[in-house]
Design an enzyme around this catalytic site. Structure first.
Site, PDB file in Angstrom:
ATOM      1  CB  CYS A   1     -14.192 -27.058  -8.332  1.00 17.97           C
ATOM      2  SG  CYS A   1     -13.427 -26.005  -9.070  1.00 17.97           S
TER       3      CYS A   1
ATOM      4  CB  CYS B   1     -16.050 -22.378  -8.053  1.00 19.27           C
ATOM      5  SG  CYS B   1     -16.442 -23.881  -8.451  1.00 19.27           S
TER       6      CYS B   1
ATOM      7  CD  GLU C   1      17.857   7.661  10.483  1.00 19.89           C
ATOM      8  OE1 GLU C   1      16.754   7.696  10.339  1.00 19.89           O
ATOM      9  OE2 GLU C   1      18.434   8.646  10.833  1.00 19.89           O
TER      10      GLU C   1
ATOM     11  CB  CYS D   1     -15.513 -27.898 -11.902  1.00 19.11           C
ATOM     12  SG  CYS D   1     -16.651 -26.784 -10.891  1.00 19.11           S
TER      13      CYS D   1
ATOM     14  CE  LYS E   1       9.561   9.574  -2.315  1.00 16.49           C
ATOM     15  NZ  LYS E   1       8.249   9.144  -1.540  1.00 16.49           N
TER      16      LYS E   1
ATOM     17  CE1 TYR F   1      11.075   9.097  11.954  1.00 17.97           C
ATOM     18  CE2 TYR F   1      10.743   7.017  10.954  1.00 17.97           C
ATOM     19  CZ  TYR F   1      10.288   8.332  11.134  1.00 17.97           C
ATOM     20  OH  TYR F   1       8.963   8.595  10.691  1.00 17.97           O
TER      21      TYR F   1
ATOM     22  CG  ASP G   1       6.347   3.148   1.556  1.00 21.89           C
ATOM     23  OD1 ASP G   1       5.786   4.010   2.169  1.00 21.89           O
ATOM     24  OD2 ASP G   1       6.174   2.392   0.335  1.00 21.89           O
TER      25      ASP G   1
ATOM     26  CB  SER H   1       6.888  16.562   5.894  1.00 23.31           C
ATOM     27  OG  SER H   1       7.006  15.567   4.893  1.00 23.31           O
TER      28      SER H   1
ATOM     29  CB  CYS I   1     -16.574 -23.197 -11.839  1.00 26.13           C
ATOM     30  SG  CYS I   1     -14.765 -23.463 -11.424  1.00 26.13           S
TER      31      CYS I   1
ATOM     32  CE  LYS J   1      10.777   9.290   2.591  1.00 21.75           C
ATOM     33  NZ  LYS J   1       9.533   8.634   3.173  1.00 21.75           N
TER      34      LYS J   1
HETATM   35  S1  IVH Z   1      12.871  11.596   9.897  1.00 22.57           S
HETATM   36  C1  IVH Z   1      12.101  15.838  11.024  1.00 22.57           C
HETATM   37  N1  IVH Z   1      13.800   9.114   9.087  1.00 22.57           N
HETATM   38  O1  IVH Z   1       9.209   9.781   5.828  1.00 22.57           O
HETATM   39  C2  IVH Z   1      12.404  14.327  10.771  1.00 22.57           C
HETATM   40  N2  IVH Z   1      11.615   9.826   8.406  1.00 22.57           N
HETATM   41  O2  IVH Z   1       9.027  11.951   3.952  1.00 22.57           O
HETATM   42  C3  IVH Z   1      11.257  13.423  10.503  1.00 22.57           C
HETATM   43  N3  IVH Z   1      10.474   8.317   7.184  1.00 22.57           N
HETATM   44  O3  IVH Z   1       7.239  11.827   7.766  1.00 22.57           O
HETATM   45  C4  IVH Z   1      11.574  12.309   9.687  1.00 22.57           C
HETATM   46  N4  IVH Z   1      11.756   6.684   7.253  1.00 22.57           N
HETATM   47  O4  IVH Z   1       7.260   9.256   8.007  1.00 22.57           O
HETATM   48  C5  IVH Z   1      12.886   9.999   9.284  1.00 22.57           C
HETATM   49  N5  IVH Z   1      14.489   7.157   9.002  1.00 22.57           N
HETATM   50  C6  IVH Z   1      13.481   7.923   8.659  1.00 22.57           C
HETATM   51  C7  IVH Z   1      12.289   7.656   8.155  1.00 22.57           C
HETATM   52  C8  IVH Z   1      11.502   8.722   7.790  1.00 22.57           C
HETATM   53  C9  IVH Z   1      10.649   6.780   7.053  1.00 22.57           C
HETATM   54  C10 IVH Z   1       9.139   8.793   6.958  1.00 22.57           C
HETATM   55  C11 IVH Z   1       8.530   9.689   8.005  1.00 22.57           C
HETATM   56  C12 IVH Z   1       8.539  10.950   7.376  1.00 22.57           C
HETATM   57  C13 IVH Z   1       8.548  10.908   5.890  1.00 22.57           C
HETATM   58  C14 IVH Z   1       9.008  12.279   5.229  1.00 22.57           C
END
Ligand code: IVH
Length: 681
Positions: free
Chosen positions: A444, A439, A127, A424, A327, A239, A131, A93, A421, A129
């Site tokens: 309606c 309804c 990069e 109507c 974030k 990624y 979601d 993570s 409703c 991130k």
């Molecule tokens: S790198 C060890 N790159 O964010 C490197 N993660 O908060 C592992 N995520 O588990 C991840 N965009 O699911 C990486 N450009 C990106 C990402 C990314 C989204 C997610 C991923 C990871 C989580 C960590």
């Protein structure tokens, strides 16, 4: 026997193999141009023609089917559960930074460990991130072998069948030399458009919608039936590398260049920078661009570019020291629910909408929030007067996250589900298994209004210029009461509008006239039959070839069609069993609305021919027989009429055979049918 050294081009098996191979390459190429590079080189129809040609070859030569063939993206049947799949390397993570200061602190830690001077500028890759959900893709000798979710980081779930439905992901890597093993990690996500579309459908079906695109992506990826996943247009950006054999990269940049060349999707917003200030600028820039991206991002990720430096920095137990997730602040704000107003949609679903004290959430003023349904209101205990936290999470309309109960005064008012409703006054019902209150009124006003707007809309009959505003005027002047009335409008009718010119009236009339010959699929979709979305409508058009055929379809026949389940079949039957609906359809036809049949294959050998099957077949399942007919441009219908071209009688045929004889319709034995479809002229 000696094998020939060169492929024998006169050997039909060999030429089929070579053509299949070529078609697969072409299809993967066009897939990539369309889904990854957004630069299609051929029309959808051309793509479909190549796809069908490959399907036909594979059907005739089943031995030629390979698992990575584009025809095999959606295969297999529903699973009971996902099998566990260990990761060769743990999926880590990331540590979080929530502001610019914390990003700078990350850079200081990096330099400290690397024993670099404070003023040194480290090379980073920045990069977005995404979601979504992390996945691992394993390519063995260039072919997608397995794919798994992150799970607990050590063991994930085998979601290969679902991952294969992602069109932007190659089932086979491009380029000649394929590495022996390539593991790639990435994020599966849903575009905002796809998310909104899924939720609209869910609401119409009375199902609880997904709270945000991430949940929708997770729900779709963790679908046990890959056929359902295939209908959810998931995407992925790769990624990070996992284990590799026959590959080596010195940096993140080099990794991206390599996988990009192999056809794997890489986010085009990835940027290499020098020094932390440039990474902070990237973070700021993305926060601004966040609003205009077609998908949700929740921050940026900064990674040390050099893999040698990454190794030197190493990892903590759960996260690497060489990367950080930066974030964005959540798009939430506090406000007050001033009122809860029920709103009636096209299908009669009554949705409670919260009217809010206007509040700015990351640059956008929010005054409404959808509460989805009364189950949701009860679960969150939302009352009129409540202070609430609202969030913009991929939806056009924001959602209420939770009530700030600590701010309650005791004067807040709960709103019970309506008994009638609000528009109507008709009875409302709550259908079993649905969360929606609906309804049932046939006349309606908002339902009629919405159904006409839907009918004229771009993906339905596409009546250019006839939008909400004009439809409302037509309704209030009493000029239309249902969709059929549209085709009876005259220039004088339009001239009764405020600020209507002769030219505009002429354009509207021409647009209405033009729409009379839309494809059958659009027309079926335009009718607004519950549970029949664009895709189902197209399938129905292809299977039935005309509205008359569809009108007669039985539940049994309908459920025999791929992708059509009992609920959809029942809903179609209910629609055509309703006399008012049939009357509107007749009036449309009388007014000259004559949708054109969609042929599966232009110039197919059975083009325009209709078939009825009766009795058991020995060599094909009903589904296969249907597909053979459809692939050659014909269609299968359920009952025999004078318009039927062939009745195929298998073993123990039923009364349909008698009917065919009575009407003089050609009757084929199974052997004659298979001869007919196998002729290669
Ligand atoms: S790198 C060890 N790159 O964010 C490197 N993660 O908060 C592992 N995520 O588990 C991840 N965009 O699911 C990486 N450009 C990106 C990402 C990314 C989204 C997610 C991923 C990871 C989580 C960590």
């Amino acid at each position: 026997m000696q094998m020939p050294l060169l492929p024998d081009i006169h050997d039909p098996q060999e030429s089929a193999r070579a053509r299949a191979e070529e078609l697969r390459r072409l299809l993967e190429h066009h897939n990539r141009m369309y889904y990854v590079l957004d630069a299609p080189e051929v029309t959808d129809a051309d793509y479909d023609a190549l796809f069908r040609e490959l399907q036909a070859i594979e059907e005739q030569h089943p031995g030629l089917v390979t698992p990575e063939s584009p025809t095999q993206r959606v295969g297999g049947s529903a699973l009971d559960k996902f099998a566990p799949l260990p990761h060769r390397l743990p999926m880590l993570s990331l540590e979080n930074a929530t502001n610019e200061e914390e990003i700078r602190e990350f850079d200081q830690r990096v330099k400290k460990i690397l024993a670099l001077p404070a003023e040194a500028e480290v090379g980073y890759v920045c990069e977005p991130k995404m979601d979504g959900l992390a996945v691992e893709l394993v390519y063995e000798n260039g072919v997608l072998a397995v794919a798994s979710t992150r799970g607990d980081g050590l063991t994930g779930e085998d979601v290969t069948a679902n991952i294969r439905t992602i069109r932007s992901l190659p089932l086979r890597l491009s380029g000649k030399a394929a590495p022996h093993l390539l593991e790639v990690r990435g994020e599966v996500y849903l575009s905002l458009e796809a998310f909104q579309h899924i939720n609209r459908e869910k609401e119409e079906n009375g199902e609880p919608p997904f709270a945000n695109p991430r949940n929708a992506a997770a729900g779709s990826l963790r679908q046990l039936d890959p056929r359902i996943t295939a209908r959810r247009p998931l995407s992925v950006f790769c990624y990070a590398p996992g284990v590799g054999e026959g590959t080596s990269f010195d940096s993140q940049q080099e990794f991206f260049a390599f996988i990009g060349a192999k056809g794997l999707p890489v986010n085009p917003l990835v940027r290499q920078v020098t020094g932390i200030e440039a990474a902070v600028a990237y973070y700021r820039e993305m926060q601004e661009r966040r609003e205009s991206l077609p998908y949700e991002i929740d921050g940026t990720v900064i990674k040390v570019d050099s893999y040698a430096l990454q190794r030197e920095l190493g990892e903590k137990s759960r996260s690497p020291r060489w990367a950080i997730a930066c974030k964005f602040p959540p798009r939430q704000a506090e406000t007050v629910v001033e009122d809860i107003v029920p709103s009636v949609g096209r299908t009669g679903v009554i949705t409670p909408v919260a009217h809010l004290r206007p509040v700015v959430v990351s640059g956008v003023t929010v005054a409404r929030a959808t509460l989805h349904n009364w189950d949701e209101i009860a679960a969150k205990d939302i009352r009129i007067g409540d202070a609430v936290l609202v969030e913009r999470a991929g939806d056009v309309i924001p959602a209420v996250v939770r009530v700030l109960t600590e701010k309650r005064t005791g004067r807040e008012l709960p709103l019970p589900p309506p008994q009638t409703c609000p528009e109507c006054g008709s009875e409302v019902v709550r259908i079993a298994d649905e969360v929606a209150v609906r309804c049932m009124g046939l006349s309606c006003p908002p339902q009629i209004r919405e159904s006409i707007i839907h009918f004229a809309s771009r993906n339905a009959m596409d009546i250019e210029g006839l939008g909400e505003k004009f439809i409302e005027q037509l309704l209030s002047l009493g000029l239309v009461h249902n969709v059929a009335d549209i085709y009876r409008l005259t220039r004088d009718d339009f001239m009764r509008f405020e600020r209507m010119g002769d030219k505009l009236a002429g354009n509207l009339l021409a647009a209405i006239d033009n729409s009379k010959q839309r494809e059958l699929g659009r027309f079926i979709f335009a009718l607004g039959i519950r549970h029949v979305g664009e895709r189902t409508a197209k399938t129905l058009a292809q299977s039935y070839g005309s509205l008359e055929n569809l009108e007669q379809a039985t539940i049994e026949e309908l459920t025999g069609i791929r992708d059509i389940g009992a609920t959809v079949a029942q809903s179609i039957r209910t629609f055509f069993d309703n006399r008012d609906n049939v009357a509107v359809v007749r009036r449309l036809q009388e007014a000259g609305v004559a949708p054109t049949a969609e042929e599966k294959r232009v110039g197919g050998r059975l083009s325009g021919k209709s078939f009825v099957f009766t009795g058991g077949l020995a060599r094909f399942t009903r589904d296969q027989a249907r597909r053979i007919v459809e692939d050659e441009g014909g269609h299968v219908v359920g009952s025999v009429s004078r318009k039927t071209d062939y009745v195929v009688a298998g073993e123990e045929p039923g009364s349909k055979l008698d009917k065919a004889r009575e009407l003089g319709v050609a009757v084929l034995s199974e052997a004659q049918f298979s001869e007919l479809v196998q002729k290669t002229d």
